[in-house]
Enzyme design. Structure first.
Site, PDB file in Angstrom:
ATOM      1  N   ALA A  63       0.688  -1.299  -0.077  1.00 37.08           N
ATOM      2  CA  ALA A  63       0.033   0.055   0.049  1.00 37.08           C
ATOM      3  C   ALA A  63       0.934   1.286   0.056  1.00 37.08           C
ATOM      4  CB  ALA A  63      -0.753   0.208   1.223  1.00 37.08           C
ATOM      5  N   GLY A 100       0.297  -5.037   0.860  1.00 34.79           N
ATOM      6  CA  GLY A 100      -0.532  -5.064  -0.323  1.00 34.79           C
ATOM      7  C   GLY A 100      -0.164  -5.785  -1.702  1.00 34.79           C
ATOM      8  N   GLU A 137      -0.433  -9.461  -1.174  1.00 39.88           N
ATOM      9  CA  GLU A 137      -1.794  -9.352  -0.781  1.00 39.88           C
ATOM     10  C   GLU A 137      -2.500  -9.754  -2.573  1.00 39.88           C
ATOM     11  OE1 GLU A 137      -2.088  -6.499   2.083  1.00 39.88           O
ATOM     12  OE2 GLU A 137      -3.172  -7.937   3.361  1.00 39.88           O
ATOM     13  N   GLU A 183       3.768  -5.545   7.625  1.00 33.91           N
ATOM     14  CA  GLU A 183       2.714  -4.257   8.140  1.00 33.91           C
ATOM     15  C   GLU A 183       3.230  -4.096   9.516  1.00 33.91           C
ATOM     16  OE1 GLU A 183       1.870  -6.806   6.126  1.00 33.91           O
ATOM     17  OE2 GLU A 183       0.252  -5.931   4.764  1.00 33.91           O
TER      18      GLU A 183
HETATM   19  N1  CO8 Z   1       4.542   3.374  -0.480  1.00 35.37           N
HETATM   20  C1  CO8 Z   1       5.148   4.472  -0.823  1.00 35.37           C
HETATM   21  N2  CO8 Z   1       6.255   4.528  -1.350  1.00 35.37           N
HETATM   22  C2  CO8 Z   1       7.044   3.557  -1.398  1.00 35.37           C
HETATM   23  C3  CO8 Z   1       6.735   2.221  -0.828  1.00 35.37           C
HETATM   24  C4  CO8 Z   1       5.401   2.132  -0.381  1.00 35.37           C
HETATM   25  N3  CO8 Z   1       5.000   1.094  -0.028  1.00 35.37           N
HETATM   26  N4  CO8 Z   1       7.771   1.356  -1.264  1.00 35.37           N
HETATM   27  C5  CO8 Z   1       8.710   2.111  -1.488  1.00 35.37           C
HETATM   28  N5  CO8 Z   1       8.246   3.556  -1.688  1.00 35.37           N
HETATM   29  C6  CO8 Z   1       9.259   4.345  -2.281  1.00 35.37           C
HETATM   30  C7  CO8 Z   1      10.284   5.053  -1.343  1.00 35.37           C
HETATM   31  O1  CO8 Z   1       9.642   5.911  -0.347  1.00 35.37           O
HETATM   32  C8  CO8 Z   1      11.460   5.429  -2.383  1.00 35.37           C
HETATM   33  O2  CO8 Z   1      10.794   6.892  -2.607  1.00 35.37           O
HETATM   34  P1  CO8 Z   1      11.772   8.127  -2.682  1.00 35.37           P
HETATM   35  O3  CO8 Z   1      12.731   7.761  -3.946  1.00 35.37           O
HETATM   36  O4  CO8 Z   1      10.973   9.249  -2.955  1.00 35.37           O
HETATM   37  O5  CO8 Z   1      12.396   8.143  -1.355  1.00 35.37           O
HETATM   38  C9  CO8 Z   1      11.323   4.840  -3.633  1.00 35.37           C
HETATM   39  O6  CO8 Z   1       9.878   3.873  -3.602  1.00 35.37           O
HETATM   40  C10 CO8 Z   1      12.268   3.751  -3.840  1.00 35.37           C
HETATM   41  O7  CO8 Z   1      12.334   2.932  -2.676  1.00 35.37           O
HETATM   42  P2  CO8 Z   1      13.460   2.620  -1.608  1.00 35.37           P
HETATM   43  O8  CO8 Z   1      14.277   3.895  -1.809  1.00 35.37           O
HETATM   44  O9  CO8 Z   1      13.135   2.416  -0.209  1.00 35.37           O
HETATM   45  O10 CO8 Z   1      14.128   1.406  -2.158  1.00 35.37           O
HETATM   46  P3  CO8 Z   1      15.386   0.195  -1.743  1.00 35.37           P
HETATM   47  O11 CO8 Z   1      15.503  -0.584  -2.767  1.00 35.37           O
HETATM   48  O12 CO8 Z   1      16.067   0.875  -0.789  1.00 35.37           O
HETATM   49  O13 CO8 Z   1      14.194  -0.448  -0.608  1.00 35.37           O
HETATM   50  C11 CO8 Z   1      12.089  -1.910  -0.395  1.00 35.37           C
HETATM   51  C12 CO8 Z   1      13.158  -1.158  -1.447  1.00 35.37           C
HETATM   52  C13 CO8 Z   1      12.824  -2.837   0.739  1.00 35.37           C
HETATM   53  C14 CO8 Z   1      10.945  -2.436  -0.872  1.00 35.37           C
HETATM   54  C15 CO8 Z   1      11.713  -0.521   0.701  1.00 35.37           C
HETATM   55  O14 CO8 Z   1      11.121   0.605  -0.429  1.00 35.37           O
HETATM   56  C16 CO8 Z   1      10.461  -0.673   1.493  1.00 35.37           C
HETATM   57  O15 CO8 Z   1      10.504  -1.393   2.433  1.00 35.37           O
HETATM   58  N6  CO8 Z   1       9.121  -0.429   1.074  1.00 35.37           N
HETATM   59  C17 CO8 Z   1       8.083  -0.474   1.999  1.00 35.37           C
HETATM   60  C18 CO8 Z   1       7.618  -1.922   1.974  1.00 35.37           C
HETATM   61  C19 CO8 Z   1       6.348  -2.218   2.868  1.00 35.37           C
HETATM   62  O16 CO8 Z   1       6.706  -1.949   4.030  1.00 35.37           O
HETATM   63  N7  CO8 Z   1       5.306  -2.360   2.306  1.00 35.37           N
HETATM   64  C20 CO8 Z   1       4.011  -2.689   3.207  1.00 35.37           C
HETATM   65  C21 CO8 Z   1       3.420  -1.568   3.188  1.00 35.37           C
HETATM   66  S1  CO8 Z   1       1.791  -1.623   4.343  1.00 35.37           S
HETATM   67  C22 CO8 Z   1       0.839  -2.418   3.406  1.00 35.37           C
HETATM   68  O17 CO8 Z   1       1.085  -2.845   2.328  1.00 35.37           O
HETATM   69  C23 CO8 Z   1      -0.524  -2.625   4.268  1.00 35.37           C
HETATM   70  C24 CO8 Z   1      -1.540  -3.082   3.048  1.00 35.37           C
HETATM   71  C25 CO8 Z   1      -2.879  -3.055   3.910  1.00 35.37           C
HETATM   72  C26 CO8 Z   1      -3.466  -1.617   3.927  1.00 35.37           C
HETATM   73  C27 CO8 Z   1      -4.689  -1.372   4.416  1.00 35.37           C
HETATM   74  C28 CO8 Z   1      -5.153  -0.041   4.065  1.00 35.37           C
HETATM   75  C29 CO8 Z   1      -4.871   1.111   5.027  1.00 35.37           C
END
Ligand code: CO8
Length: 271
Positions: A76, A121, A124, A144
């Site tokens: 998400a 997400g 999922e 999460e």
């Molecule tokens: N949302 C928004 N932006 C994101 C997300 C995300 N999930 N993941 C990555 N990005 C962005 C980063 O902020 C970054 O942006 P910027 O360049 O502007 O700083 C860009 O994408 C590249 O990401 P990274 O620099 O972090 O790339 P890395 O190679 O260093 O890391 C990872 C890759 C490990 C995938 C890392 O990006 C990460 O941990 N991302 C988040 C993963 C995560 O926690 N996902 C779960 C989110 S919660 C969820 O999905 C719940 C679902 C249910 C929701 C219910 C409704 C409320």
């Protein structure tokens, strides 16, 4: 509509009956912003509407994948969620849950082709597809709890269904990431392919194989499995009997059985 011009976060490519749907926000690792969710809804509704004999079944299978080379979908959209209150968060969860139900109800098979991160997400979304093919670069996880969140797009339901309660609990409570080999071992992924190109080719090949079958029968088989999942045995069997009955209303059932008896190849019409 399958008009690619009407989507800003998705790419749609319909080629010989196989629709490749690419979530394409590489700058955010294809995170499921509200815009992505509403476009997914629109695209899957258009596919649903096209799955009739009158419309000619233009889509016989769907590949869901991620653009940019690094991620399937990294979850998400954390930036959007950070400022949400509980009610808008619940609405966000429900809207994406609606998309996952739409995918499950679609009468054509949907394969998630996972190359790179399928987290939260993203995992999922992949779980809502019929099955998952992964590249060796795939990484799965439900992170999460790292964010003070819980799965919200069906992970608490579909991950245990797919891999069993024990492994699902461990993955969700630890937020651990697993690679493609582990996903294969757990039954989360059906196959692992060495590269992205081979991944997409394998998914296409499987969908083309399925497209050679009677489309309504494939749709009914999918409906029957969905109708049985998570239900008591007697209700699952009832859903199966209903789908079985429905198959006998199709021309393709008459054609398929006649072709067998006449020792010839069936010519299915989708009716
Ligand atoms: N949302 C928004 N932006 C994101 C997300 C995300 N999930 N993941 C990555 N990005 C962005 C980063 O902020 C970054 O942006 P910027 O360049 O502007 O700083 C860009 O994408 C590249 O990401 P990274 O620099 O972090 O790339 P890395 O190679 O260093 O890391 C990872 C890759 C490990 C995938 C890392 O990006 C990460 O941990 N991302 C988040 C993963 C995560 O926690 N996902 C779960 C989110 S919660 C969820 O999905 C719940 C679902 C249910 C929701 C219910 C409704 C409320």
């Amino acid at each position: 509509t399958f008009d690619p011009g009407s989507y800003s976060t998705l790419k749609l490519d319909l080629d010989e009956g196989i629709l490749t749907l690419t979530v394409d926000r590489p700058e955010a690792l294809n995170a499921l912003s509200q815009q992505v969710v509403s476009e997914l809804w629109k695209a899957f509704t258009a596919i649903q509407d096209s799955c009739t004999h009158d419309a000619g079944w233009p889509v016989r299978g769907v590949i869901v994948t991620g653009g940019g080379g690094k991620a399937f979908v990294a979850g998400a959209d954390i930036r959007e969620m950070a400022s949400m209150g509980p009610d808008s968060a619940a609405e966000y969860a429900r809207s994406m849950q609606g998309v996952t139900l739409l995918i499950e109800k679609l009468p054509v098979p949907v394969i998630a082709a996972v190359d790179g991160f399928a987290l939260g997400g993203g995992c999922e979304l992949a779980l809502a597809c019929d099955f998952i093919y992964a590249s060796e670069a795939a990484q799965f996880g439900q992170p999460e709890v790292n964010l003070g969140l819980v799965p919200g797009f069906g992970g608490s339901v579909r991950l245990p269904q797919r891999v069993g309660l024990g492994p699902a609990r461990e993955l969700i409570y630890t937020a651990r990431r697993i690679d493609a080999a582990e996903a294969l071992r757990l039954g989360l992924a059906n196959r692992v392919l060495p590269s992205r190109d081979e991944l997409l080719a394998a998914a296409r090949e499987t969908l083309q194989e399925i497209a050679g079958k009677a489309p309504a029968a494939v749709g009914l088989a999918k409906q029957s499995i969905a109708g049985a999942t998570g239900r008591p045995t007697n209700q699952g069997l009832e859903a199966e009997a209903e789908a079985f009955r429905e198959a006998f209303t199709t021309d393709d059932m008459r054609e398929g059985t006649a072709a067998f008896l006449e020792k010839r190849k069936a010519a299915f019409t989708g009716k």
